[in-house]
Design an enzyme around this catalytic site. Structure first.
Site: not given
Ligand SMILES: CSC[C@H]1O[C@H](OP(=O)(O)O)[C@H](O)[C@@H]1O
Length: 342
Positions: A53, A241
């Site tokens: 995020a 997120d």
């Molecule tokens: C600190 S990152 C927050 C959050 O983003 C990730 O999703 P993605 O890998 O699909 O971008 C994941 O939900 C993390 O917890």
């Protein structure tokens, strides 16, 4: 392009090139993808070459700058700016940090369009992207300190997905707490669930923990119940997120299962995120958009087809954890406790 700087997820160089560590290839290969225009940045976010995020927001801010950096007039800049924001805002819907960063860039244009000449406005947008990145690094450090203090004595931690440097551009949020605990001698072991289908845990978090020399064991996503039943885990830390005003939290698919397991076994469950992940425009979970991604991600594993031809799949990229399941939400401002009213 070969890796140049440890494992920084991005580099923005003096040639105005955004170099993004291709997270689809880690840990097998450390290769940077170069972007010199906003369309390349949109594709990199959508394809999850970069993800996480906060990092998505930072990369989007640089994408806006790349979209306007050659403009010669204010009319041209406004047109390209709006087009860049439109393209970037459609890349991924759940992580509110993307829209937070775009709003920061919009504020620069709204405040300065009638004051600055075009070339200075463009420089201000470039500087703002770097500022958002620097702020995230500092926020991560504070989250790490608050989180380590809150989790003192809990030496065996389970974490989900990847919330480290590869997700924020700093030390990370939940993984930043884990790194801080390790540096303070507060940690015995980290359990990392693999986090299907993208495998952020088995590939990215394991990569970061190995780089940091932190002891860890990878477990399958469906192992959390046994870890709890056998008393192997003292606390669970995850990222976010999007967090609603009441604390309902959208995070990587599988988070809700972990939280319900923790409640049943009285294990501390903590969310770590910067304040920019809190969406004060929405009251609760019902208002959080949940991204659905291609079924191919589920039908494959590690790029290899595992399901029979003709199989269908449902691929929620995130889920929602009800606020009453969350013992604490830790931001750079400190520790919030349930019931939450942001
Ligand atoms: C600190 S990152 C927050 C959050 O983003 C990730 O999703 P993605 O890998 O699909 O971008 C994941 O939900 C993390 O917890």
């Amino acid at each position: 392009m070969k890796s140049m700087d440890g494992y920084s997820p991005i580099v923005f160089n003096d040639n105005d090139e955004l170099l993004m560590l291709n997270q689809l290839l880690l840990p097998k290969e450390k290769l940077y993808v170069k972007a010199r225009d906003v369309d390349s940045v949109c594709k990199a976010i959508k394809d999850m070459i970069v993800r996480g995020a906060p990092l998505i927001g930072i990369v989007a801010a640089f994408g806006v700058y790349l979209g306007v950096r050659e403009c010669a007039s204010k009319d041209e800049l406004l047109g390209r700016f709006n087009s860049a924001v439109e393209c970037l805002s459609k890349t991924r819907p759940t992580a509110v940090n993307l829209f937070y960063a775009l709003d920061r860039m919009k504020a620069v244009v709204e405040d300065k369009i009638d004051i600055l000449p075009v070339y200075k406005l463009i420089k201000k947008l470039r500087a703002t992207a770097f500022t958002i990145w620097e702020e995230q690094k500092q926020q991560d450090e504070k989250i790490g300190q608050f989180g380590a203090n809150f989790l003192k004595g809990k030496r065996r931690i389970l974490t989900h997905c990847n919330t480290g440097s590869l997700a924020t551009g700093g030390i990370g949020t939940a993984l930043g707490i884990i790194k801080t605990m390790h540096r303070n001698g507060m940690l015995d072991i980290v359990y990392v669930d693999e986090t299907r289908p993208y495998l952020q845990g088995a590939r990215l978090t394991a990569f970061e923990l190995k780089e940091e020399g932190i002891p860890f064991k990878i477990v399958t996503d469906n192992s959390c119940g046994m870890l709890a039943r056998y008393g192997l885990v003292d606390g669970v830390i995850v990222g976010a997120d999007r967090i609603a005003r009441n604390g309902d939290t959208a995070n990587k698919i599988g988070t809700y299962c972990l939280a319900t397991m923790c409640k049943r076994h009285n294990i501390t469950f903590v969310v770590a995120a910067p304040e920019s992940t809190i969406d004060r425009n929405i009251a609760s979970a019902e208002d959080i958009p949940i991204e659905e991604r291609s079924k191919t991600e589920v039908l494959n594993c590690g790029g290899v087809r595992i399901a029979p031809n003709g199989s269908e799949a449902l691929n929620f990229s995130f889920d929602i954890t009800d606020s009453e399941l969350i013992d604490a939400i830790i931001t750079e401002k400190g520790v919030y406790r349930y019931p939450y009213e942001f």
